[in-house]
Design a protein around this motif. Structure first.
Motif, PDB file in Angstrom:
ATOM      1  N   MET A   1     -27.848  32.896 -72.156  1.00  0.00           N
ATOM      2  CA  MET A   1     -29.071  33.085 -71.378  1.00  0.00           C
ATOM      3  C   MET A   1     -30.079  32.011 -71.756  1.00  0.00           C
ATOM      4  SD  MET A   1     -29.521  37.121 -71.966  1.00  0.00           S
ATOM      5  CE  MET A   1     -29.279  38.088 -70.516  1.00  0.00           C
ATOM      6  N   HIS A   2     -30.893  31.631 -70.792  1.00  0.00           N
ATOM      7  CA  HIS A   2     -31.920  30.619 -71.018  1.00  0.00           C
ATOM      8  C   HIS A   2     -33.247  31.160 -70.503  1.00  0.00           C
ATOM      9  CE1 HIS A   2     -28.526  27.991 -71.773  1.00  0.00           C
ATOM     10  NE2 HIS A   2     -28.019  28.430 -70.637  1.00  0.00           N
ATOM     11  N   PHE A   3     -34.291  31.023 -71.307  1.00  0.00           N
ATOM     12  CA  PHE A   3     -35.603  31.566 -70.975  1.00  0.00           C
ATOM     13  C   PHE A   3     -36.652  30.468 -71.083  1.00  0.00           C
ATOM     14  CE2 PHE A   3     -33.096  34.979 -72.791  1.00  0.00           C
ATOM     15  CZ  PHE A   3     -33.279  36.010 -71.888  1.00  0.00           C
ATOM     16  N   ILE A   4     -37.571  30.480 -70.122  1.00  0.00           N
ATOM     17  CA  ILE A   4     -38.694  29.543 -70.126  1.00  0.00           C
ATOM     18  C   ILE A   4     -39.966  30.338 -69.872  1.00  0.00           C
ATOM     19  CG2 ILE A   4     -39.767  27.554 -69.008  1.00  0.00           C
ATOM     20  CD1 ILE A   4     -36.959  26.730 -68.100  1.00  0.00           C
TER      21      ILE A   4
ATOM     22  N   LEU B   1     -39.937  35.419 -78.172  1.00  0.00           N
ATOM     23  CA  LEU B   1     -38.616  35.591 -78.758  1.00  0.00           C
ATOM     24  C   LEU B   1     -38.225  37.064 -78.837  1.00  0.00           C
ATOM     25  CD1 LEU B   1     -36.314  33.895 -79.795  1.00  0.00           C
ATOM     26  CD2 LEU B   1     -37.277  34.073 -82.087  1.00  0.00           C
ATOM     27  N   THR B   2     -39.170  37.931 -79.139  1.00  0.00           N
ATOM     28  CA  THR B   2     -38.911  39.376 -79.169  1.00  0.00           C
ATOM     29  C   THR B   2     -38.508  39.877 -77.784  1.00  0.00           C
ATOM     30  OG1 THR B   2     -40.497  39.662 -80.961  1.00  0.00           O
ATOM     31  CG2 THR B   2     -39.917  41.630 -79.714  1.00  0.00           C
ATOM     32  N   GLU B   3     -39.177  39.404 -76.751  1.00  0.00           N
ATOM     33  CA  GLU B   3     -38.836  39.796 -75.383  1.00  0.00           C
ATOM     34  C   GLU B   3     -37.472  39.249 -74.972  1.00  0.00           C
ATOM     35  OE1 GLU B   3     -42.165  38.445 -73.121  1.00  0.00           O
ATOM     36  OE2 GLU B   3     -43.483  40.023 -73.883  1.00  0.00           O
ATOM     37  N   CYS B   4     -37.141  38.032 -75.384  1.00  0.00           N
ATOM     38  CA  CYS B   4     -35.825  37.458 -75.093  1.00  0.00           C
ATOM     39  C   CYS B   4     -34.718  38.285 -75.744  1.00  0.00           C
ATOM     40  CB  CYS B   4     -35.746  36.010 -75.566  1.00  0.00           C
ATOM     41  SG  CYS B   4     -36.806  34.881 -74.664  1.00  0.00           S
ATOM     42  N   ASN B   5     -34.933  38.713 -76.991  1.00  0.00           N
ATOM     43  CA  ASN B   5     -33.953  39.554 -77.673  1.00  0.00           C
ATOM     44  C   ASN B   5     -33.776  40.893 -76.963  1.00  0.00           C
ATOM     45  OD1 ASN B   5     -33.397  37.659 -79.639  1.00  0.00           O
ATOM     46  ND2 ASN B   5     -34.818  38.523 -81.125  1.00  0.00           N
TER      47      ASN B   5
ATOM     48  N   ALA C   1     -29.845  31.795 -81.417  1.00  0.00           N
ATOM     49  CA  ALA C   1     -31.058  31.529 -80.647  1.00  0.00           C
ATOM     50  C   ALA C   1     -31.507  30.110 -80.959  1.00  0.00           C
ATOM     51  CB  ALA C   1     -32.159  32.519 -81.006  1.00  0.00           C
ATOM     52  N   VAL C   2     -31.558  29.280 -79.936  1.00  0.00           N
ATOM     53  CA  VAL C   2     -31.921  27.874 -80.124  1.00  0.00           C
ATOM     54  C   VAL C   2     -33.191  27.579 -79.333  1.00  0.00           C
ATOM     55  CG1 VAL C   2     -31.169  25.492 -79.833  1.00  0.00           C
ATOM     56  CG2 VAL C   2     -29.498  27.257 -80.369  1.00  0.00           C
ATOM     57  N   PRO C   3     -34.312  27.363 -80.045  1.00  0.00           N
ATOM     58  CA  PRO C   3     -35.526  26.953 -79.336  1.00  0.00           C
ATOM     59  C   PRO C   3     -35.427  25.464 -78.982  1.00  0.00           C
ATOM     60  CG  PRO C   3     -35.974  27.182 -81.672  1.00  0.00           C
ATOM     61  CD  PRO C   3     -34.541  27.562 -81.459  1.00  0.00           C
ATOM     62  N   ALA C   4     -35.149  25.177 -77.734  1.00  0.00           N
ATOM     63  CA  ALA C   4     -34.944  23.791 -77.311  1.00  0.00           C
ATOM     64  C   ALA C   4     -36.253  23.014 -77.324  1.00  0.00           C
ATOM     65  CB  ALA C   4     -34.311  23.748 -75.935  1.00  0.00           C
ATOM     66  N   GLU C   5     -37.299  23.608 -76.798  1.00  0.00           N
ATOM     67  CA  GLU C   5     -38.602  22.943 -76.792  1.00  0.00           C
ATOM     68  C   GLU C   5     -39.688  23.985 -76.912  1.00  0.00           C
ATOM     69  OE1 GLU C   5     -39.543  20.342 -73.597  1.00  0.00           O
ATOM     70  OE2 GLU C   5     -37.619  19.354 -73.647  1.00  0.00           O
ATOM     71  N   SER C   6     -40.656  23.694 -77.696  1.00  0.00           N
ATOM     72  CA  SER C   6     -41.860  24.510 -77.773  1.00  0.00           C
ATOM     73  C   SER C   6     -43.010  23.567 -78.034  1.00  0.00           C
ATOM     74  CB  SER C   6     -41.771  25.536 -78.905  1.00  0.00           C
ATOM     75  OG  SER C   6     -40.779  26.481 -78.637  1.00  0.00           O
ATOM     76  N   GLY C   7     -44.050  23.749 -77.301  1.00  0.00           N
ATOM     77  CA  GLY C   7     -45.177  22.852 -77.505  1.00  0.00           C
ATOM     78  C   GLY C   7     -46.352  23.251 -76.651  1.00  0.00           C
ATOM     79  N   GLY C   8     -47.428  22.581 -76.866  1.00  0.00           N
ATOM     80  CA  GLY C   8     -48.635  22.889 -76.125  1.00  0.00           C
ATOM     81  C   GLY C   8     -49.175  21.665 -75.425  1.00  0.00           C
TER      82      GLY C   8
ATOM     83  N   VAL D   1     -36.062  28.733 -74.741  1.00  0.00           N
ATOM     84  CA  VAL D   1     -35.114  29.250 -75.726  1.00  0.00           C
ATOM     85  C   VAL D   1     -33.783  29.515 -75.044  1.00  0.00           C
ATOM     86  CG1 VAL D   1     -34.598  31.178 -77.283  1.00  0.00           C
ATOM     87  CG2 VAL D   1     -36.901  30.313 -77.127  1.00  0.00           C
ATOM     88  N   SER D   2     -32.689  29.147 -75.716  1.00  0.00           N
ATOM     89  CA  SER D   2     -31.336  29.471 -75.252  1.00  0.00           C
ATOM     90  C   SER D   2     -30.725  30.462 -76.222  1.00  0.00           C
ATOM     91  CB  SER D   2     -30.466  28.219 -75.200  1.00  0.00           C
ATOM     92  OG  SER D   2     -30.930  27.350 -74.211  1.00  0.00           O
ATOM     93  N   LEU D   3     -30.200  31.577 -75.693  1.00  0.00           N
ATOM     94  CA  LEU D   3     -29.525  32.590 -76.499  1.00  0.00           C
ATOM     95  C   LEU D   3     -28.060  32.626 -76.110  1.00  0.00           C
ATOM     96  CD1 LEU D   3     -31.967  35.636 -76.172  1.00  0.00           C
ATOM     97  CD2 LEU D   3     -31.972  33.858 -77.898  1.00  0.00           C
ATOM     98  N   SER D   4     -27.194  32.814 -77.095  1.00  0.00           N
ATOM     99  CA  SER D   4     -25.772  32.967 -76.787  1.00  0.00           C
ATOM    100  C   SER D   4     -25.125  33.853 -77.830  1.00  0.00           C
ATOM    101  CB  SER D   4     -25.081  31.598 -76.744  1.00  0.00           C
ATOM    102  OG  SER D   4     -25.133  30.991 -78.016  1.00  0.00           O
ATOM    103  N   GLY D   5     -23.983  34.418 -77.460  1.00  0.00           N
ATOM    104  CA  GLY D   5     -23.233  35.287 -78.357  1.00  0.00           C
ATOM    105  C   GLY D   5     -22.104  35.953 -77.593  1.00  0.00           C
ATOM    106  N   CYS D   6     -21.361  36.785 -78.289  1.00  0.00           N
ATOM    107  CA  CYS D   6     -20.219  37.478 -77.705  1.00  0.00           C
ATOM    108  C   CYS D   6     -20.509  38.973 -77.646  1.00  0.00           C
ATOM    109  CB  CYS D   6     -18.965  37.209 -78.553  1.00  0.00           C
ATOM    110  SG  CYS D   6     -17.473  37.822 -77.791  1.00  0.00           S
TER     111      CYS D   6
END
Length: 127
Positions: A42-45, A65-69, A89-96, A107-112
């Motif tokens: 899953m990918h979240f922006i 991140l809590t909402e993504c989980n 959980a891989v935060p690809a980019e975060s910034g202001g 954030v990209s999340l992955s798992g089985c």
């Protein structure tokens, strides 16, 4: 009782509660994998305004991140699982941005997704 067949689920007031574990490990202590349900990716922006320049960005990211989980857990439960193994959980980019304290997170999340069955002996041995 929609998810009554999921191990560890219980119905409370007409709503079925299902506990989904997220772990970076390939197994859960005291349990065994009964069935693999497939990979979940899953990918979240999110773009939002930071309320405070000192703690707003960090607090915003933690809430994000809590909402993504929570969404990942709901997705695993909808597949019929009760755990996500090899969770990452891989935060690809975060910034202001300078303009009006806007913050963006990606954030990209992955798992089985799996169904874990607890061993009766393993549960009894814990305190």
């Amino acid at each position: 009782q929609r998810y009554s067949w999921i191990p560890g689920s219980k119905a409370i007031g007409g709503i079925t509660e299902c506990c989904v574990e997220l772990t970076p490990l390939s197994g859960v202590a005291g349990g065994r994998v009964e069935r693999y349900l497939g990979m979940v990716s899953m990918h979240f922006i999110r773009e939002s305004r930071a309320a405070d320049s000192f703690s707003g960005e960090a607090q915003s990211f933690k809430q994000f991140l809590t909402e993504c989980n929570a969404v990942a857990k709901a997705h695993v439960a909808s597949l019929g699982g009760n755990a996500m193994l090899c969770y990452k959980a891989v935060p690809a980019e975060s910034g202001g941005r300078v303009y009006k304290s806007q913050v963006y997170n990606f954030v990209s999340l992955s798992g089985c997704a799996v169904v874990i069955v607890r061993d009766a002996e393993g549960e009894g041995g814990r305190s």
